[in-house]
Design a protein around this motif. Structure first.
Motif, PDB file in Angstrom:
ATOM      1  N   UNK A 132       0.812  -1.224   0.000  1.00  0.00           N
ATOM      2  CA  UNK A 132       0.000   0.000   0.000  1.00  0.00           C
ATOM      3  C   UNK A 132       0.843   1.270   0.000  1.00  0.00           C
ATOM      4  N   UNK A 133       1.959   1.255   0.724  1.00  0.00           N
ATOM      5  CA  UNK A 133       2.827   2.444   0.759  1.00  0.00           C
ATOM      6  C   UNK A 133       3.440   2.685  -0.613  1.00  0.00           C
ATOM      7  N   UNK A 134       3.889   1.600  -1.232  1.00  0.00           N
ATOM      8  CA  UNK A 134       4.440   1.708  -2.583  1.00  0.00           C
ATOM      9  C   UNK A 134       3.396   2.231  -3.554  1.00  0.00           C
ATOM     10  N   UNK A 135       2.152   1.791  -3.380  1.00  0.00           N
ATOM     11  CA  UNK A 135       1.072   2.218  -4.273  1.00  0.00           C
ATOM     12  C   UNK A 135       0.926   3.738  -4.276  1.00  0.00           C
ATOM     13  N   UNK A 136       0.920   4.340  -3.087  1.00  0.00           N
ATOM     14  CA  UNK A 136       0.702   5.789  -3.020  1.00  0.00           C
ATOM     15  C   UNK A 136       1.958   6.589  -3.364  1.00  0.00           C
ATOM     16  N   UNK A 137       3.139   6.028  -3.150  1.00  0.00           N
ATOM     17  CA  UNK A 137       4.354   6.682  -3.635  1.00  0.00           C
ATOM     18  C   UNK A 137       4.373   6.671  -5.164  1.00  0.00           C
ATOM     19  N   UNK A 138       3.887   5.574  -5.745  1.00  0.00           N
ATOM     20  CA  UNK A 138       3.778   5.480  -7.197  1.00  0.00           C
ATOM     21  C   UNK A 138       2.763   6.491  -7.726  1.00  0.00           C
ATOM     22  N   UNK A 139       1.638   6.632  -7.010  1.00  0.00           N
ATOM     23  CA  UNK A 139       0.619   7.617  -7.387  1.00  0.00           C
ATOM     24  C   UNK A 139       1.228   9.021  -7.389  1.00  0.00           C
ATOM     25  N   UNK A 140       2.011   9.319  -6.348  1.00  0.00           N
ATOM     26  CA  UNK A 140       2.656  10.636  -6.259  1.00  0.00           C
ATOM     27  C   UNK A 140       3.597  10.869  -7.441  1.00  0.00           C
ATOM     28  N   UNK A 141       4.352   9.846  -7.792  1.00  0.00           N
ATOM     29  CA  UNK A 141       5.289   9.952  -8.915  1.00  0.00           C
ATOM     30  C   UNK A 141       4.538  10.227 -10.224  1.00  0.00           C
ATOM     31  N   UNK A 142       3.420   9.546 -10.420  1.00  0.00           N
ATOM     32  CA  UNK A 142       2.632   9.738 -11.639  1.00  0.00           C
ATOM     33  C   UNK A 142       1.986  11.122 -11.685  1.00  0.00           C
ATOM     34  N   UNK A 143       1.535  11.603 -10.515  1.00  0.00           N
ATOM     35  CA  UNK A 143       0.933  12.944 -10.456  1.00  0.00           C
ATOM     36  C   UNK A 143       1.962  14.008 -10.832  1.00  0.00           C
ATOM     37  N   UNK A 144       3.190  13.829 -10.377  1.00  0.00           N
ATOM     38  CA  UNK A 144       4.237  14.794 -10.709  1.00  0.00           C
ATOM     39  C   UNK A 144       4.504  14.809 -12.215  1.00  0.00           C
ATOM     40  N   UNK A 145       4.421  13.649 -12.819  1.00  0.00           N
ATOM     41  CA  UNK A 145       4.653  13.545 -14.260  1.00  0.00           C
ATOM     42  C   UNK A 145       3.507  14.161 -15.054  1.00  0.00           C
ATOM     43  N   UNK A 146       2.279  14.058 -14.530  1.00  0.00           N
ATOM     44  CA  UNK A 146       1.089  14.506 -15.266  1.00  0.00           C
ATOM     45  C   UNK A 146       0.753  15.976 -15.014  1.00  0.00           C
ATOM     46  N   UNK A 147       0.946  16.443 -13.775  1.00  0.00           N
ATOM     47  CA  UNK A 147       0.575  17.816 -13.406  1.00  0.00           C
ATOM     48  C   UNK A 147       1.830  18.676 -13.322  1.00  0.00           C
ATOM     49  N   UNK A 148       1.994  19.660 -14.211  1.00  0.00           N
ATOM     50  CA  UNK A 148       3.241  20.437 -14.282  1.00  0.00           C
ATOM     51  C   UNK A 148       3.713  21.044 -12.958  1.00  0.00           C
ATOM     52  N   UNK A 149       2.793  21.587 -12.145  1.00  0.00           N
ATOM     53  CA  UNK A 149       3.207  22.263 -10.916  1.00  0.00           C
ATOM     54  C   UNK A 149       3.062  21.400  -9.665  1.00  0.00           C
ATOM     55  N   UNK A 150       2.878  20.094  -9.867  1.00  0.00           N
ATOM     56  CA  UNK A 150       2.841  19.156  -8.735  1.00  0.00           C
ATOM     57  C   UNK A 150       4.272  18.654  -8.531  1.00  0.00           C
ATOM     58  N   UNK A 151       4.868  18.981  -7.387  1.00  0.00           N
ATOM     59  CA  UNK A 151       6.256  18.606  -7.137  1.00  0.00           C
ATOM     60  C   UNK A 151       6.376  17.852  -5.823  1.00  0.00           C
ATOM     61  N   UNK A 152       6.858  16.619  -5.895  1.00  0.00           N
ATOM     62  CA  UNK A 152       7.051  15.819  -4.690  1.00  0.00           C
ATOM     63  C   UNK A 152       8.391  16.190  -4.053  1.00  0.00           C
ATOM     64  N   UNK A 153       8.580  15.901  -2.761  1.00  0.00           N
ATOM     65  CA  UNK A 153       9.813  16.295  -2.064  1.00  0.00           C
ATOM     66  C   UNK A 153      11.074  15.805  -2.765  1.00  0.00           C
ATOM     67  N   UNK A 154      12.102  16.631  -2.687  1.00  0.00           N
ATOM     68  CA  UNK A 154      13.379  16.280  -3.322  1.00  0.00           C
ATOM     69  C   UNK A 154      13.968  15.010  -2.715  1.00  0.00           C
ATOM     70  N   UNK A 155      13.577  14.707  -1.491  1.00  0.00           N
ATOM     71  CA  UNK A 155      14.079  13.520  -0.789  1.00  0.00           C
ATOM     72  C   UNK A 155      13.736  12.234  -1.540  1.00  0.00           C
ATOM     73  N   UNK A 156      12.809  12.357  -2.516  1.00  0.00           N
ATOM     74  CA  UNK A 156      12.444  11.211  -3.361  1.00  0.00           C
ATOM     75  C   UNK A 156      13.700  10.591  -3.982  1.00  0.00           C
ATOM     76  N   UNK A 157      14.670  11.437  -4.297  1.00  0.00           N
ATOM     77  CA  UNK A 157      15.860  10.968  -4.989  1.00  0.00           C
ATOM     78  C   UNK A 157      16.908  10.424  -4.020  1.00  0.00           C
ATOM     79  N   UNK A 158      16.614  10.511  -2.736  1.00  0.00           N
ATOM     80  CA  UNK A 158      17.538  10.021  -1.720  1.00  0.00           C
ATOM     81  C   UNK A 158      17.111   8.626  -1.272  1.00  0.00           C
ATOM     82  N   UNK A 159      17.857   7.606  -1.690  1.00  0.00           N
ATOM     83  CA  UNK A 159      17.469   6.222  -1.403  1.00  0.00           C
ATOM     84  C   UNK A 159      17.388   5.940   0.090  1.00  0.00           C
TER      85      UNK A 159
END
Length: 282
Positions: free
Chosen positions: A105-132
């Motif tokens: 379930x956690x992966x599901x909503x992180x994936x949703x966030x990633x897709x929203x950022x790709x689809x909505x120009x001004x939707x930006x998820x935290x930069x920490x996304x790139x920090x493993x």
């Protein structure tokens, strides 16, 4: 040889998703002309939810196993223009029990966030996304509610008005197929989505019945709209006929009597389930 860390496998999947293979596979089984009533009802809900504040922005599509819920919503995900009778889907996840990636379930909503950022120009998820290291901590220590708030709700509040002139939907298929010990938490958080997400974003989810137990067992005041897929419905019976005609008519064009017999047997075998006829595609 040391076994691969499951958490690293999850993170790798999150960063390099496989082009939504589950959604594409389910969508390939949709037969044009079927599910007209259901598609119209979902479209009506989508239009109503943005003009009537009393209509919940959470739609639950309920139906027994193999009735065709996944194929229905996968088809909705395939195209976006409302003008064509479709709902603009900004993000989706198809749960699959038995798959450690897809049932998370956690992966599901992180994936949703990633897709929203790709689809909505001004939707930006935290930069920490790139920090493993940070992402590992999120998956291990954060609650599902915290992930939704920080990765979806908070960024959605900063989206520019011009990017939300078109309304969008999130699709979550097979929510009853998530990890068993996460199901109750998922239900509670889904019921909160209409409250914590902006007006331009609504949610369509599919589940096996009884969907009404969600509301009765929940403390949430946000009652979802429930659409039931019934195999005994007359329009569903017509859809079965359409599917049989689509797959068989050309194959047996020179043997009409045999065609009638085969259709009759397959119709009886299907018992109203379109998914049970998916083998005909092969």
């Amino acid at each position: 040889m040391m076994a691969e860390d499951p958490l690293k496998r999850v993170i790798a999947h999150l960063r390099h998703e496989d082009k939504h293979s589950l959604q594409k596979r389910y969508a390939s089984f949709f037969v044009a002309g079927t599910r007209k009533r259901l598609l119209n009802e979902i479209q009506t809900w989508f239009e109503d939810v943005h003009v009537n504040r009393n209509t919940s922005r959470l739609l639950l599509v309920s139906g027994k196993a193999c009735v065709g819920k996944s194929v229905l919503v996968a088809h909705i995900c395939n195209a976006s223009p409302v003008e064509n009778g479709r709902i603009p889907v900004a993000a989706h996840h198809f749960f699959q029990y038995g798959n450690e990636i897809e049932k998370n379930t956690k992966l599901a909503f992180l994936s949703i966030a990633k897709q929203l950022e790709k689809r909505i120009p001004s939707f930006h998820i935290p930069f920490s996304w790139k920090n493993e290291k940070h992402l590992s901590a999120v998956l291990q220590k954060w609650s599902l509610k915290e992930i939704i708030q920080q990765y979806i709700s908070r960024p959605s509040k900063s989206v520019k008005k011009q990017d939300t002139l078109k309304r969008y939907a999130i699709v979550l298929d097979g929510i009853d197929e998530c990890e068993l010990d996460e199901e109750l938490d998922l239900r509670e958080n889904l019921l909160l989505l209409p409250k914590i997400l902006p007006d331009w974003l609504c949610t369509v989810a599919t589940t096996r019945p009884p969907a009404d137990l969600w509301w009765n067992a929940s403390k949430s005041r946000h009652r979802p709209v429930i659409l039931t897929m019934d195999t005994s419905d007359e329009t569903n019976k017509n859809d079965v006929q359409l599917v049989l005609r689509f797959y068989l008519n050309d194959r047996f064009s020179e043997r009409p009597e045999e065609l009638v017999e085969i259709k009759s047997k397959l119709k009886a075998r299907a018992k109203g389930s379109l998914s049970s006829l998916s083998f005909l595609k092969k």
